[in-house]
Design a protein around this motif. Structure first.
Motif, PDB file in Angstrom:
ATOM      1  N   ALA A 166     -35.764  -7.867  25.025  1.00 25.10           N
ATOM      2  CA  ALA A 166     -36.911  -7.486  24.094  1.00 25.10           C
ATOM      3  C   ALA A 166     -37.893  -8.336  24.815  1.00 25.10           C
ATOM      4  O   ALA A 166     -38.011  -9.051  25.694  1.00 25.10           O
ATOM      5  N   ALA A 167     -39.351  -8.008  24.417  1.00 23.41           N
ATOM      6  CA  ALA A 167     -40.309  -8.691  25.171  1.00 23.41           C
ATOM      7  C   ALA A 167     -41.591  -9.066  24.166  1.00 23.41           C
ATOM      8  O   ALA A 167     -41.307  -8.570  23.030  1.00 23.41           O
ATOM      9  N   ALA A 168     -42.335  -9.871  24.513  1.00 22.99           N
ATOM     10  CA  ALA A 168     -43.456 -10.319  23.688  1.00 22.99           C
ATOM     11  C   ALA A 168     -44.582 -10.078  24.781  1.00 22.99           C
ATOM     12  O   ALA A 168     -44.621 -10.273  25.749  1.00 22.99           O
ATOM     13  N   LEU A 169     -45.812  -9.373  23.816  1.00 22.15           N
ATOM     14  CA  LEU A 169     -46.762  -8.883  24.753  1.00 22.15           C
ATOM     15  C   LEU A 169     -47.950  -9.910  24.265  1.00 22.15           C
ATOM     16  O   LEU A 169     -48.088  -9.957  22.916  1.00 22.15           O
ATOM     17  N   VAL A 170     -48.468 -10.537  25.197  1.00 19.49           N
ATOM     18  CA  VAL A 170     -49.761 -11.343  24.703  1.00 19.49           C
ATOM     19  C   VAL A 170     -50.994 -10.706  25.633  1.00 19.49           C
ATOM     20  O   VAL A 170     -50.923 -10.653  26.814  1.00 19.49           O
ATOM     21  N   CYS A 171     -51.878 -10.439  24.735  1.00 24.03           N
ATOM     22  CA  CYS A 171     -53.019  -9.429  25.435  1.00 24.03           C
ATOM     23  C   CYS A 171     -54.498 -10.272  24.949  1.00 24.03           C
ATOM     24  O   CYS A 171     -54.622 -10.381  23.815  1.00 24.03           O
TER      25      CYS A 171
END
Length: 348
Positions: A166-171
């Motif tokens: 799984a991933a975490a997206l920090v934008c």
């Protein structure tokens, strides 16, 4: 997450810590609930652990038993803090699955047997503590951005590669939530021919590049059981041809999925964590090369290994607790070596 080698050439850069006179008195409680174990801590405002616990997650006994175990762990940590004369400002709890931070619900967790569970509210009623609920991988990604491998970066993709992916997206410096559904990179289809995935799809990244998939693929091809992906990594480093093929297929699948993510999200930095990333350059080098082959006009992200290891989600839960308490932790370090030299991949 629908299911959660060679040594590094250099150690992690120490995290910056606010000076003691800026610390509010007291502490927060942080708890990372995994499919097999729980990691808890009492943290001061400098994110220093004043007390830690490790306990098994009794998922075989059912979802009610897991809820009881979380409650008991939070109460024990609260008693420890009280015994030290420390007021607890807030608790942060990170769990796997689909987690809606805003609605404070565990929407779905196959591992723990939850569906639309108002987990934060239940824990508050049982413990008397205010609770901030979050997703384990998002918590880990936020921690890596605040005090780990992604310090100073604004656009980050943190990918945890373990039993699942799984991933975490920090934008623009903010984690993307999307009702708890953002970041399921493990279910991007990749051309692998690996077949059915537990999610109901087929040829998902998890079926070829997760730690479980790597270990099972080697065993299926050789008839020789291995204890996990670390064994396959060691065999690859020793020149075992089958292990090398399995490992290359995993790295190729990761590069394929990361190229898709880079095209859509344009991260400046990709941080690889979880058990598979412990192989360090054995994984990072082929992933970097595969990603470079697939990108043309896109911003080319630097690919680095996570720094916080299995502490990341617990630290992220602590950061969420301090933020919810109105005392967000700020870090004075303006940048980090990982964000420098973006034209090429760092050697670490």
């Amino acid at each position: 997450m629908i299911s959660n080698p060679s040594p590094p050439s250099a150690g992690p850069t120490p995290a910056a810590v606010p000076p003691p006179d800026e610390h509010p008195p007291g502490c927060v409680i942080a708890l990372d609930v995994g499919g097999t174990g729980m990691k808890g801590a009492v943290l001061d405002h400098g994110m220093r652990p004043l007390h830690t616990v490790h306990r098994p997650t009794p998922r075989a006994d059912g979802p009610a038993a897991v809820l009881d175990a979380i409650t008991d762990t939070l109460l024990d940590l609260n008693r420890t803090a009280a015994g030290s004369g420390l007021p607890v400002h807030h608790a942060g709890v990170a769990v796997p699955g689909i987690v809606d931070d805003v609605r404070r619900r565990a929407v779905r967790s196959v591992n723990l047997g939850w569906s639309e569970l108002p987990l934060a509210t239940l824990l508050e009623e049982r413990t008397g503590l205010p609770v901030a609920l979050g997703h384990d991988v998002r918590a880990g990604g936020v921690a890596e951005c605040a005090m780990g491998a992604a310090r100073g970066a604004e656009d980050v993709l943190f990918v945890a590669i373990g039993t699942g992916i799984a991933a975490a997206l920090v934008c623009d410096g903010r984690p993307l939530l999307a009702g708890g559904y953002a970041g399921e990179i493990g279910h991007i289809p990749v051309p692998s021919g690996a077949g059915a995935c537990a999610c109901g799809g087929s040829d998902c990244l998890e079926t070829v590049a997760s730690a479980a998939a790597v270990a099972s693929a080697y065993t299926a091809r050789t008839g020789r059981p291995v204890s996990g992906a670390a064994d396959v990594a060691a065999l690859t480093a020793q020149g075992d041809p089958v292990a090398g093929e399995v490992w290359d297929r995993a790295a190729t699948g990761l590069a394929e999925a990361l190229a898709t993510a880079a095209t859509l999200l344009s991260p400046e930095l990709i941080v690889l964590g979880g058990g598979l990333a412990e192989a360090d350059r054995l994984l990072l080098d082929p992933v970097r090369a595969g990603l470079a082959e697939r990108l043309t006009f896109q911003r080319r992200p630097v690919v680095v290994r996570a720094e916080l290891g299995d502490r990341a989600a617990c630290l992220g839960a602590g950061l969420a607790a301090w933020r919810a308490a109105g005392h967000p932790v700020t870090w004075r370090e303006p940048g980090h070596p990982a964000t420098a030299g973006r034209a090429g991949a760092p050697a670490r």
